[in-house]
Design a protein around this motif. Structure first.
Motif, PDB file in Angstrom:
ATOM      1  N   THR A  19      -1.322  -2.054  -1.769  1.00  0.00           N
ATOM      2  CA  THR A  19       0.073  -1.824  -1.414  1.00  0.00           C
ATOM      3  C   THR A  19       0.509  -2.854  -0.380  1.00  0.00           C
ATOM      4  OG1 THR A  19      -0.235  -0.373   0.516  1.00  0.00           O
ATOM      5  CG2 THR A  19      -0.417   0.645  -1.668  1.00  0.00           C
ATOM      6  N   ASP A  20       1.796  -2.826  -0.041  1.00  0.00           N
ATOM      7  CA  ASP A  20       2.315  -3.758   0.960  1.00  0.00           C
ATOM      8  C   ASP A  20       1.796  -3.437   2.360  1.00  0.00           C
ATOM      9  OD1 ASP A  20       3.726  -1.383   1.016  1.00  0.00           O
ATOM     10  OD2 ASP A  20       5.627  -2.305   1.568  1.00  0.00           O
ATOM     11  N   ARG A  21       1.188  -2.264   2.525  1.00  0.00           N
ATOM     12  CA  ARG A  21       0.621  -1.889   3.824  1.00  0.00           C
ATOM     13  C   ARG A  21      -0.899  -2.062   3.853  1.00  0.00           C
ATOM     14  NH1 ARG A  21       3.244   3.317   6.534  1.00  0.00           N
ATOM     15  NH2 ARG A  21       2.194   2.281   8.275  1.00  0.00           N
ATOM     16  N   GLY A  22      -1.441  -2.548   2.758  1.00  0.00           N
ATOM     17  CA  GLY A  22      -2.884  -2.744   2.690  1.00  0.00           C
ATOM     18  C   GLY A  22      -3.528  -1.885   1.625  1.00  0.00           C
ATOM     19  N   GLU A  23      -4.847  -1.820   1.649  1.00  0.00           N
ATOM     20  CA  GLU A  23      -5.598  -1.047   0.665  1.00  0.00           C
ATOM     21  C   GLU A  23      -5.356   0.445   0.885  1.00  0.00           C
ATOM     22  OE1 GLU A  23     -10.105  -0.824   0.476  1.00  0.00           O
ATOM     23  OE2 GLU A  23      -9.687  -2.315  -1.096  1.00  0.00           O
ATOM     24  N   ALA A  24      -5.027   1.147  -0.207  1.00  0.00           N
ATOM     25  CA  ALA A  24      -4.683   2.562  -0.094  1.00  0.00           C
ATOM     26  C   ALA A  24      -5.387   3.350  -1.190  1.00  0.00           C
ATOM     27  CB  ALA A  24      -3.173   2.741  -0.203  1.00  0.00           C
TER      28      ALA A  24
END
Length: 225
Positions: free
Chosen positions: A156-161
């Motif tokens: 995701t745009d916030r990192g690994e999820a």
């Protein structure tokens, strides 16, 4: 009108409409395909309407492709088992194909009450629950593939999820979608990988179908000169 109730319809590019209808009362139901006003044909009926039918009932939502095939969750008269079927009208009648069914120890443990999606190749995409929890599946009556589900790691745009929730809330929102390439879109809740107590909100995801490999040499030769 000959109908006691008309449920949520689905339409295609040929301006045909498929819909579940109740006839004399809510216990008598059919799936009908409409070509226009007062121009429809019955694809399938429940056992209360047609004693020879193997189906005790149908979910309210369904999907329709451009060839007139529909996908809908049914309740089988034998054992009251929920299953997902594809019905395809043809010159020899309506072909019924089982895509998936609920089994207590099988792959599909439950079919969620959201309309499936179907593309022109007859691929059906739907929400379900498996042994791990909520998931998106795709099937064509021959094979069944788990597309995504609870705990899967995504970028995701916030990192690994991971797909999931911090509590018992549903992971997926609404119904999935599929195009004629076989690409599948869905909406799911996410949290940081390994920490489901932090909410990262909801994301829209696309699972791309594999494309045929193009031979570079053949491709270039075809456009030479």
């Amino acid at each position: 009108s000959p109908y006691a109730y008309i449920y949520s319809p689905a339409s295609n590019d040929a301006r045909r409409i498929a819909v579940k209808v109740s006839t004399s009362d809510y216990s008598h139901n059919e799936i009908r395909l409409f070509n226009g006003f007062n121009d429809s044909s019955r694809l399938v009926a429940d056992k209360a309407t047609d004693p020879d039918s193997p189906f005790a009932g149908f979910d309210n939502g369904l999907a329709l492709n451009n060839h007139g095939a529909i996908a809908v969750v049914v309740k089988l008269a034998a054992g009251n088992v929920r299953a997902l079927y594809r019905f395809t009208p043809g010159a020899g009648g309506v072909e019924a194909v089982e895509v998936a069914r609920v089994e207590s120890t099988g792959t599909i443990r439950d079919l969620e009450s959201f309309a499936p999606a179907i593309n022109d190749a007859g691929l059906v995409v739907f929400r379900a629950k498996d042994a791990n929890g909520q998931a998106i599946y795709a099937g064509d009556g021959t094979s069944l593939v788990r597309v995504a589900g609870k705990g899967d790691v995504v970028t995701t745009d916030r990192g690994e999820a991971q797909l999931g929730q911090h509590d018992s809330s549903p992971i997926f929102s609404g119904a999935p979608a599929v195009n004629n390439h076989g690409d599948i879109a869905f909406v799911a809740g996410v949290h940081p990988n390994g920490d489901n107590q932090v909410e990262w909100g909801t994301g829209v995801f696309v699972a791309y179908a594999e494309r045929p490999v193009v031979d570079d040499t053949v491709f270039k030769d075809g456009f030479d000169g």
